[in-house]
Design a protein around this motif. Sequence first.
Motif, PDB file in Angstrom:
ATOM      1  N   ALA A  68      47.179  42.395  33.809  1.00 39.64           N
ATOM      2  CA  ALA A  68      47.237  43.380  32.423  1.00 39.64           C
ATOM      3  C   ALA A  68      46.253  42.812  31.278  1.00 39.64           C
ATOM      4  O   ALA A  68      45.927  43.705  30.568  1.00 39.64           O
ATOM      5  N   GLY A  69      45.703  41.586  31.311  1.00 40.79           N
ATOM      6  CA  GLY A  69      44.871  41.116  30.245  1.00 40.79           C
ATOM      7  C   GLY A  69      43.429  41.631  30.268  1.00 40.79           C
ATOM      8  O   GLY A  69      42.577  41.575  29.318  1.00 40.79           O
ATOM      9  N   VAL A  70      43.083  42.419  31.702  1.00 39.48           N
ATOM     10  CA  VAL A  70      41.627  42.900  31.706  1.00 39.48           C
ATOM     11  C   VAL A  70      42.008  44.222  32.099  1.00 39.48           C
ATOM     12  O   VAL A  70      41.111  44.805  32.932  1.00 39.48           O
ATOM     13  N   LEU A  71      43.042  44.876  31.792  1.00 35.83           N
ATOM     14  CA  LEU A  71      43.462  46.353  32.287  1.00 35.83           C
ATOM     15  C   LEU A  71      42.259  47.340  32.078  1.00 35.83           C
ATOM     16  O   LEU A  71      41.925  48.028  33.093  1.00 35.83           O
ATOM     17  N   PHE A  72      41.659  47.268  31.049  1.00 35.80           N
ATOM     18  CA  PHE A  72      40.570  48.369  30.733  1.00 35.80           C
ATOM     19  C   PHE A  72      39.265  47.564  30.790  1.00 35.80           C
ATOM     20  O   PHE A  72      38.224  48.355  30.282  1.00 35.80           O
ATOM     21  N   ARG A  73      39.158  46.574  31.583  1.00 34.89           N
ATOM     22  CA  ARG A  73      37.664  45.942  31.613  1.00 34.89           C
ATOM     23  C   ARG A  73      37.397  45.643  33.170  1.00 34.89           C
ATOM     24  O   ARG A  73      36.733  44.680  33.578  1.00 34.89           O
ATOM     25  N   GLY A  74      38.000  46.707  34.084  1.00 31.81           N
ATOM     26  CA  GLY A  74      37.917  46.557  35.272  1.00 31.81           C
ATOM     27  C   GLY A  74      38.680  45.698  36.082  1.00 31.81           C
ATOM     28  O   GLY A  74      38.305  44.639  36.693  1.00 31.81           O
ATOM     29  N   ALA A 118      40.643  45.475  38.739  1.00 30.40           N
ATOM     30  CA  ALA A 118      40.435  45.237  40.308  1.00 30.40           C
ATOM     31  C   ALA A 118      39.550  44.084  40.380  1.00 30.40           C
ATOM     32  O   ALA A 118      39.588  43.311  41.509  1.00 30.40           O
ATOM     33  N   ARG A 119      38.206  44.118  39.751  1.00 29.49           N
ATOM     34  CA  ARG A 119      37.340  43.142  39.770  1.00 29.49           C
ATOM     35  C   ARG A 119      37.608  41.608  38.958  1.00 29.49           C
ATOM     36  O   ARG A 119      37.414  40.645  39.322  1.00 29.49           O
ATOM     37  N   ARG A 120      38.335  41.930  37.783  1.00 22.69           N
ATOM     38  CA  ARG A 120      38.434  40.838  36.804  1.00 22.69           C
ATOM     39  C   ARG A 120      39.648  40.317  36.929  1.00 22.69           C
ATOM     40  O   ARG A 120      39.733  38.880  36.211  1.00 22.69           O
ATOM     41  N   ALA A 121      40.815  40.730  37.247  1.00 15.17           N
ATOM     42  CA  ALA A 121      42.107  40.086  37.426  1.00 15.17           C
ATOM     43  C   ALA A 121      41.731  38.809  38.496  1.00 15.17           C
ATOM     44  O   ALA A 121      40.846  38.985  39.076  1.00 15.17           O
ATOM     45  N   TYR A 122      42.375  37.588  38.411  1.00  8.63           N
ATOM     46  CA  TYR A 122      42.180  36.672  38.981  1.00  8.63           C
ATOM     47  C   TYR A 122      42.145  36.853  40.687  1.00  8.63           C
ATOM     48  O   TYR A 122      41.274  36.182  41.476  1.00  8.63           O
ATOM     49  N   PRO A 123      42.904  37.814  41.303  1.00 11.33           N
ATOM     50  CA  PRO A 123      42.641  38.035  42.625  1.00 11.33           C
ATOM     51  C   PRO A 123      41.252  38.533  43.037  1.00 11.33           C
ATOM     52  O   PRO A 123      40.783  38.420  43.998  1.00 11.33           O
ATOM     53  N   ARG A 127      35.072  36.718  54.680  1.00 11.46           N
ATOM     54  CA  ARG A 127      36.168  36.185  55.713  1.00 11.46           C
ATOM     55  C   ARG A 127      37.610  36.248  55.164  1.00 11.46           C
ATOM     56  O   ARG A 127      38.355  36.105  56.131  1.00 11.46           O
ATOM     57  N   TYR A 128      37.611  36.474  53.897  1.00 11.16           N
ATOM     58  CA  TYR A 128      39.003  36.705  53.298  1.00 11.16           C
ATOM     59  C   TYR A 128      39.267  38.073  52.692  1.00 11.16           C
ATOM     60  O   TYR A 128      38.592  38.790  52.638  1.00 11.16           O
ATOM     61  N   GLN A 129      40.712  38.519  52.801  1.00  5.45           N
ATOM     62  CA  GLN A 129      41.055  39.540  52.136  1.00  5.45           C
ATOM     63  C   GLN A 129      42.143  39.017  51.415  1.00  5.45           C
ATOM     64  O   GLN A 129      43.196  38.653  51.436  1.00  5.45           O
ATOM     65  N   VAL A 130      41.988  39.034  49.872  1.00  6.40           N
ATOM     66  CA  VAL A 130      42.828  38.780  48.789  1.00  6.40           C
ATOM     67  C   VAL A 130      43.253  40.105  48.528  1.00  6.40           C
ATOM     68  O   VAL A 130      42.851  41.168  47.990  1.00  6.40           O
ATOM     69  N   LEU A 131      44.605  40.071  48.541  1.00  4.26           N
ATOM     70  CA  LEU A 131      45.585  41.441  48.244  1.00  4.26           C
ATOM     71  C   LEU A 131      46.321  41.083  47.078  1.00  4.26           C
ATOM     72  O   LEU A 131      47.237  39.986  46.913  1.00  4.26           O
ATOM     73  N   ASN A 132      46.106  41.847  46.225  1.00  2.05           N
ATOM     74  CA  ASN A 132      46.942  41.682  44.761  1.00  2.05           C
ATOM     75  C   ASN A 132      48.116  42.275  45.000  1.00  2.05           C
ATOM     76  O   ASN A 132      48.395  43.760  44.792  1.00  2.05           O
ATOM     77  N   TYR A 133      49.319  41.755  44.964  1.00  2.00           N
ATOM     78  CA  TYR A 133      50.719  42.263  44.856  1.00  2.00           C
ATOM     79  C   TYR A 133      51.389  42.035  43.361  1.00  2.00           C
ATOM     80  O   TYR A 133      52.565  41.789  43.448  1.00  2.00           O
ATOM     81  N   GLY A 134      50.668  41.747  42.599  1.00  3.28           N
ATOM     82  CA  GLY A 134      51.093  41.452  41.167  1.00  3.28           C
ATOM     83  C   GLY A 134      51.738  42.803  40.492  1.00  3.28           C
ATOM     84  O   GLY A 134      51.201  43.935  40.582  1.00  3.28           O
ATOM     85  N   ILE A 147      49.958  35.786  25.899  1.00  6.82           N
ATOM     86  CA  ILE A 147      50.310  35.890  27.238  1.00  6.82           C
ATOM     87  C   ILE A 147      49.660  36.087  28.472  1.00  6.82           C
ATOM     88  O   ILE A 147      49.673  35.743  29.484  1.00  6.82           O
ATOM     89  N   HIS A 148      48.680  37.086  28.248  1.00  2.00           N
ATOM     90  CA  HIS A 148      47.724  37.548  29.355  1.00  2.00           C
ATOM     91  C   HIS A 148      46.472  36.989  29.535  1.00  2.00           C
ATOM     92  O   HIS A 148      45.773  36.937  28.518  1.00  2.00           O
ATOM     93  N   LEU A 149      46.002  36.663  30.718  1.00  4.25           N
ATOM     94  CA  LEU A 149      44.981  35.938  30.965  1.00  4.25           C
ATOM     95  C   LEU A 149      43.742  37.140  30.688  1.00  4.25           C
ATOM     96  O   LEU A 149      43.854  38.160  31.117  1.00  4.25           O
ATOM     97  N   GLY A 150      42.678  36.732  30.071  1.00  2.00           N
ATOM     98  CA  GLY A 150      41.518  37.652  29.709  1.00  2.00           C
ATOM     99  C   GLY A 150      40.508  37.350  30.881  1.00  2.00           C
ATOM    100  O   GLY A 150      40.923  36.822  31.720  1.00  2.00           O
ATOM    101  N   ALA A 151      39.293  37.791  30.560  1.00  4.09           N
ATOM    102  CA  ALA A 151      38.522  37.901  31.594  1.00  4.09           C
ATOM    103  C   ALA A 151      38.034  36.286  31.916  1.00  4.09           C
ATOM    104  O   ALA A 151      37.783  35.882  33.003  1.00  4.09           O
ATOM    105  N   ARG A 152      37.741  35.433  30.886  1.00  9.67           N
ATOM    106  CA  ARG A 152      37.354  34.012  30.894  1.00  9.67           C
ATOM    107  C   ARG A 152      38.477  33.228  31.774  1.00  9.67           C
ATOM    108  O   ARG A 152      38.236  32.594  32.816  1.00  9.67           O
ATOM    109  N   SER A 153      39.531  33.397  31.183  1.00 11.64           N
ATOM    110  CA  SER A 153      40.603  32.604  31.746  1.00 11.64           C
ATOM    111  C   SER A 153      41.069  33.058  33.130  1.00 11.64           C
ATOM    112  O   SER A 153      41.411  32.305  34.178  1.00 11.64           O
TER     113      SER A 153
END
Length: 244
Positions: A60-66, A68-73, A83-90, A215-221
């Motif tokens: 949510a903290g990077v909602l309008f900043r990409g 899918a790419r910038r959330a921690y998953p 080799r991995y597939q990270v699935l975002n179930y947030g 409360i929400h993680l930004g791009a850096r965090s």
Amino acid sequence: MIRPVLSDARRRILTAAASVALLVGTIAVMYRRIMYPPVPRLGEDRIRVAAVGDSNTYGAGVLFRGRARRAYPGRLQRILGDRYQVLNYGVNRRTLQRDGDWPYDETPHAAASLASQPDIALIMLGSNDARGDNWNPERYASELADFAERYRARGATVFLLTPPVAFENRRGVDERIIASEVAPLVRRVASDLHIDLIDVFEVTARTVTSHRDGIHLGARSSALVAATVAGAIRLSRRTPTPTP
């Protein structure tokens, strides 16, 4: 002379009403997609990582900043590689506790994350349990243990993540409860169950001085959390094989 004027006025009113209705409908669709994102699609022959959590997993903290790419998953996916597939179930606003105001268990993502048969489960739920009247420490600890065991019973290597540090905010999340009760309970449950712990709270409290909304993680965090999680996965004593 009057009829054409009235007709033009009526057309303008109808056009404006149609525009408003279209705007409201678009906003409703966007809101639903934000609050209830699609369940991730599964790949094959990759180590499956289920990132289970609330809005800080969703991004949510990077909602309008990409998001899918910038959330921690999303960042974790890039660090770990193909080799991995990270699935975002947030899912936004969700609590771990089933008696909370917005329980995670009531979302399709709860069932889907289990059905995905993850090799690794990353569980970070607790920030919204510190919101309003949700908090009950005994119930939270008990339900967190039960929640983690669901994934272990399906063969997943489970990591419990403390929620990130929170600051003063307008969303009703009590930053003091997160620091003094939620995070310590996550640490205790991980220790009691001999589950790997990733102390996101400690890492963010040491290096992050603020979030844009408290409360929400930004791009850096988010990048910091992803790097921390990746390090923990690589150091884990148990190396899973890809899910066929």
